[in-house]
Motif scaffolding. Structure first.
Motif, PDB file in Angstrom:
ATOM      1  N   LEU A 252       5.864  33.623  54.199  1.00  0.00           N
ATOM      2  CA  LEU A 252       6.862  34.655  54.750  1.00  0.00           C
ATOM      3  C   LEU A 252       6.489  36.055  54.456  1.00  0.00           C
ATOM      4  CD1 LEU A 252      10.415  32.956  54.277  1.00  0.00           C
ATOM      5  CD2 LEU A 252       8.771  33.067  56.164  1.00  0.00           C
ATOM      6  N   ALA A 253       5.899  36.356  53.109  1.00  0.00           N
ATOM      7  CA  ALA A 253       5.590  37.716  52.961  1.00  0.00           C
ATOM      8  C   ALA A 253       4.187  38.184  53.630  1.00  0.00           C
ATOM      9  CB  ALA A 253       5.227  37.854  51.305  1.00  0.00           C
ATOM     10  N   VAL A 254       3.642  37.661  54.450  1.00  0.00           N
ATOM     11  CA  VAL A 254       2.518  38.069  55.378  1.00  0.00           C
ATOM     12  C   VAL A 254       2.746  38.020  56.683  1.00  0.00           C
ATOM     13  CG1 VAL A 254       0.617  37.494  53.563  1.00  0.00           C
ATOM     14  CG2 VAL A 254       1.407  35.559  55.284  1.00  0.00           C
ATOM     15  N   GLN A 255       4.140  37.915  57.258  1.00  0.00           N
ATOM     16  CA  GLN A 255       4.662  37.981  58.288  1.00  0.00           C
ATOM     17  C   GLN A 255       5.238  39.245  58.763  1.00  0.00           C
ATOM     18  OE1 GLN A 255       5.858  34.104  60.140  1.00  0.00           O
ATOM     19  NE2 GLN A 255       5.385  33.229  58.153  1.00  0.00           N
ATOM     20  N   PRO A 256       4.898  40.258  59.545  1.00  0.00           N
ATOM     21  CA  PRO A 256       5.584  41.379  59.800  1.00  0.00           C
ATOM     22  C   PRO A 256       7.180  41.288  59.889  1.00  0.00           C
ATOM     23  CG  PRO A 256       3.646  41.472  60.861  1.00  0.00           C
ATOM     24  CD  PRO A 256       3.748  40.066  60.385  1.00  0.00           C
ATOM     25  N   ILE A 257       7.634  40.226  60.931  1.00  0.00           N
ATOM     26  CA  ILE A 257       9.118  40.108  61.178  1.00  0.00           C
ATOM     27  C   ILE A 257       9.769  40.023  59.658  1.00  0.00           C
ATOM     28  CG2 ILE A 257       8.610  37.661  61.675  1.00  0.00           C
ATOM     29  CD1 ILE A 257      11.262  40.557  63.258  1.00  0.00           C
ATOM     30  N   TRP A 258       9.198  39.121  59.082  1.00  0.00           N
ATOM     31  CA  TRP A 258       9.947  38.614  57.749  1.00  0.00           C
ATOM     32  C   TRP A 258      10.065  39.808  56.863  1.00  0.00           C
ATOM     33  CZ3 TRP A 258      13.514  35.163  57.180  1.00  0.00           C
ATOM     34  CH2 TRP A 258      13.270  34.026  57.993  1.00  0.00           C
TER      35      TRP A 258
ATOM     36  N   ARG B 286      10.710  48.872  49.738  1.00  0.00           N
ATOM     37  CA  ARG B 286       9.327  49.613  49.799  1.00  0.00           C
ATOM     38  C   ARG B 286       8.266  48.912  49.728  1.00  0.00           C
ATOM     39  NH1 ARG B 286       6.943  54.400  50.648  1.00  0.00           N
ATOM     40  NH2 ARG B 286       5.254  54.844  49.617  1.00  0.00           N
ATOM     41  N   LEU B 287       8.236  47.596  48.852  1.00  0.00           N
ATOM     42  CA  LEU B 287       7.206  46.848  48.853  1.00  0.00           C
ATOM     43  C   LEU B 287       6.876  46.133  49.932  1.00  0.00           C
ATOM     44  CD1 LEU B 287       7.411  45.377  45.240  1.00  0.00           C
ATOM     45  CD2 LEU B 287       5.663  47.327  45.857  1.00  0.00           C
ATOM     46  N   ALA B 288       8.149  45.715  50.688  1.00  0.00           N
ATOM     47  CA  ALA B 288       8.043  45.143  52.064  1.00  0.00           C
ATOM     48  C   ALA B 288       7.603  45.914  53.011  1.00  0.00           C
ATOM     49  CB  ALA B 288       9.303  44.332  52.429  1.00  0.00           C
ATOM     50  N   TYR B 289       7.929  47.166  52.829  1.00  0.00           N
ATOM     51  CA  TYR B 289       7.453  48.032  54.062  1.00  0.00           C
ATOM     52  C   TYR B 289       5.765  48.208  53.917  1.00  0.00           C
ATOM     53  CZ  TYR B 289       6.486  52.611  56.248  1.00  0.00           C
ATOM     54  OH  TYR B 289       6.063  53.594  56.828  1.00  0.00           O
ATOM     55  N   LEU B 290       5.491  48.595  52.698  1.00  0.00           N
ATOM     56  CA  LEU B 290       4.049  48.851  52.664  1.00  0.00           C
ATOM     57  C   LEU B 290       3.204  47.615  52.812  1.00  0.00           C
ATOM     58  CD1 LEU B 290       4.090  50.531  49.048  1.00  0.00           C
ATOM     59  CD2 LEU B 290       3.548  51.546  51.310  1.00  0.00           C
ATOM     60  N   SER B 291       3.744  46.205  52.515  1.00  0.00           N
ATOM     61  CA  SER B 291       3.349  44.985  53.128  1.00  0.00           C
ATOM     62  C   SER B 291       3.107  44.837  54.392  1.00  0.00           C
ATOM     63  CB  SER B 291       3.911  43.919  52.617  1.00  0.00           C
ATOM     64  OG  SER B 291       3.798  43.867  50.929  1.00  0.00           O
TER      65      SER B 291
ATOM     66  N   LEU C 258      -2.283  33.963  58.828  1.00  0.00           N
ATOM     67  CA  LEU C 258      -2.206  34.310  57.498  1.00  0.00           C
ATOM     68  C   LEU C 258      -1.231  33.006  56.827  1.00  0.00           C
ATOM     69  CD1 LEU C 258      -1.736  38.149  57.550  1.00  0.00           C
ATOM     70  CD2 LEU C 258      -3.804  36.977  56.716  1.00  0.00           C
ATOM     71  N   PRO C 259       0.059  32.807  57.380  1.00  0.00           N
ATOM     72  CA  PRO C 259       1.042  31.788  56.707  1.00  0.00           C
ATOM     73  C   PRO C 259      -0.100  30.541  56.183  1.00  0.00           C
ATOM     74  CG  PRO C 259       2.047  32.854  58.332  1.00  0.00           C
ATOM     75  CD  PRO C 259       0.725  33.262  58.603  1.00  0.00           C
ATOM     76  N   ASN C 260      -0.733  30.049  57.261  1.00  0.00           N
ATOM     77  CA  ASN C 260      -1.351  28.901  57.038  1.00  0.00           C
ATOM     78  C   ASN C 260      -2.527  29.300  56.178  1.00  0.00           C
ATOM     79  OD1 ASN C 260      -0.939  28.996  60.279  1.00  0.00           O
ATOM     80  ND2 ASN C 260      -0.496  27.005  59.378  1.00  0.00           N
ATOM     81  N   LEU C 261      -3.193  30.395  55.979  1.00  0.00           N
ATOM     82  CA  LEU C 261      -4.351  30.559  54.836  1.00  0.00           C
ATOM     83  C   LEU C 261      -3.460  30.782  53.522  1.00  0.00           C
ATOM     84  CD1 LEU C 261      -6.479  33.182  56.990  1.00  0.00           C
ATOM     85  CD2 LEU C 261      -7.255  30.967  56.104  1.00  0.00           C
ATOM     86  N   ILE C 262      -2.536  31.268  53.578  1.00  0.00           N
ATOM     87  CA  ILE C 262      -1.740  31.314  52.169  1.00  0.00           C
ATOM     88  C   ILE C 262      -1.664  29.972  51.628  1.00  0.00           C
ATOM     89  CG2 ILE C 262       0.498  31.968  51.076  1.00  0.00           C
ATOM     90  CD1 ILE C 262      -1.146  34.213  51.432  1.00  0.00           C
ATOM     91  N   GLU C 263      -1.114  28.838  52.462  1.00  0.00           N
ATOM     92  CA  GLU C 263      -1.152  27.420  52.016  1.00  0.00           C
ATOM     93  C   GLU C 263      -2.453  27.150  51.499  1.00  0.00           C
ATOM     94  OE1 GLU C 263       1.187  25.222  55.103  1.00  0.00           O
ATOM     95  OE2 GLU C 263       2.752  26.382  55.031  1.00  0.00           O
TER      96      GLU C 263
END
Length: 457
Positions: A65-71, A130-135, A381-386
């Protein structure tokens, strides 16, 4: 219990206010507002339980989830909303339990104390937002949106994922970039077992893939003599300089497209994506991490003017020192340098732990945005994270196409393709067969890639 308020002094009221920040509804229960207090406690328990369960049991899913902009936007807004609600609960709690007739100094000190408490509540939530925004900014600036839908299971029917890792060296006074480090990371999509196929920058007469590039160089890539020697590390910039080599591709995409197709053609690997890191930007990434700890086996000349030596031993290198560890060739050669580059990549991967990343997250994201380019789509990206979780649990191995196995001046490209096939066949058959390989086995034509741990010490 409504009369409890009259018995409270400033210290007790502040203690109850602090308790309400830790457990919503505590002050409400104290003054007899049982329904409101119980409701606040219930909501708070649900929030805390959900967050704790997610952190303990759903780490891979959270990383996805942490690599998906909407999340990421959802995380940021959720953190700010949680901070706002907690502040509102704290302020209302103090209003309920403050002494009925405090003195002016007590009223002033209480307001200051409650204000500080609210600031302590808001600070970590604002930092998380802020971390979420920067990500989100980094993901959207480095990774483009896919032009075609990504399947739910992108690895279905695909045994291996092949990604071209490029180290680009844009030296001062030299136009364009040279891809002086080229490695295909071939990942088994079922097990995560990874083999790094390292390609020397100075491979000559590289066979070009069908199309305009092959029409231009039917007998292998020649570059622009006498200005360039015609080596593999020139293909990227040649495509950028001559758009007709990759018709329809935009500037900045021509080089990666032709280089991927060229390497796919002579290795037999289906290279679908690339990641390119500017070497000088890579140094900034390492500085943002606080340096990288490496074992230096032999003295390495440091700096453009040979200012000094990086002495042997296990030590923490700065970004610039790590840059020279990976690019210096004085008193060594391209092939020794290739080995050091793999060790550097391995060390950075292992040492980029969550604590290190969080401590310098803003500097890391700024450095990464300027140093990294790729055609990996956001949606993948989510699949690559897994998949990366599987990679971490398996050993990364390396195979280099260097002398005496390959004569870079007159390479046997059929041999390269056969060796790639043999290495993959061995890995698919039994990964344990590679555990006894020595660091130099691949330099003598063995089909057994060497463990990076064995190479790097």
């Amino acid at each position: 219990m409504a009369g409890n308020r009259s018995r409270l002094n400033v210290r007790s009221s502040l203690a109850l206010t602090l308790g309400s920040a830790v457990l919503w509804g505590l002050a409400h229960l104290w003054v007899g507002r049982r329904a409101t207090g119980a409701a606040l406690m219930g909501v708070y328990a649900i929030i805390v339980t959900s967050i704790t369960a997610a952190l303990v049991t759903a780490r891979p899913e959270l990383l996805s989830l942490a690599v998906q902009p909407i999340w990421l936007w959802t995380f940021a807004l959720g953190a700010l909303l949680l901070a706002a609600v907690t502040v509102a609960v704290v302020i209302r709690s103090y209003q309920l339990v403050r002494p009925e007739s405090p003195t002016a100094p007590a009223r002033y000190l209480s307001a200051v104390a409650v204000g500080l408490l609210c600031a302590l509540i808001v600070a970590p939530m604002a930092y998380a937002a802020r971390l979420a925004y920067l990500s989100q900014r980094m993901v959207t600036s480095v990774f483009a949106e896919s032009a075609i839908p990504i399947p739910v299971d992108p690895w279905k029917g695909r045994e291996r994922l092949n990604i071209l890792l490029i180290g680009a060296d844009a030296a001062a006074g030299r136009p364009g970039v040279r891809t002086d480090s080229m490695t295909v990371a071939s990942v088994d999509t079922r097990t995560g077992a990874t083999i790094l196929f390292s390609l020397p920058r100075n491979l000559e007469n590289v066979p070009m893939p069908p199309g305009p590039a092959h029409d231009r160089f039917p007998y292998g890539f020649k570059g622009e003599p006498p200005y360039t020697p015609g080596m593999l590390n020139e293909v990227f910039q040649y495509a950028e300089d001559y758009p007709a080599m990759v018709p329809g591709a935009a500037k900045g995409r021509r080089g990666p497209a032709l280089l991927k197709r060229t390497i796919s053609d002579f290795t037999g690997l289906d290279v679908t994506h690339y990641v390119m890191v500017d070497m000088f930007g890579f140094a900034k990434i390492i500085d943002a991490m606080g340096g990288v700890r490496l074992t230096v086996k032999d003295p390495i000349v440091y700096g453009r003017q040979n200012e000094g030596l990086i002495q042997p031993g296990t030590r923490r290198l700065s970004g610039e020192e790590a840059l020279w560890f990976g690019r210096a060739r004085t008193y060594s050669d391209d092939y020794v340098r290739m080995g050091r580059q793999k060790c550097l990549m391995n060390a950075v991967t292992k040492q980029a732990d969550p604590v290190t990343v969080l401590k310098s997250f803003e500097r890391l994201t700024d450095a990464a945005k300027n140093a990294v380019s790729t055609d990996i789509p956001q949606e993948l990206l989510p699949n690559l994270i897994e998949l990366s979780e599987k990679v971490k649990s398996s050993k990364i191995r390396s195979f280099q196409f260097v002398p005496p196995l390959i004569d870079t001046g007159n390479p046997d490209y059929d041999l390269i393709k056969r060796k790639v096939g043999a290495v993959l066949a061995r890995s698919a058959g039994a990964s344990s067969a590679t555990s006894g390989s020595s660091g130099n086995a691949h330099r003598h034509g063995a089909d057994r890639p060497a463990s990076l741990d064995a190479i790097c010490g």
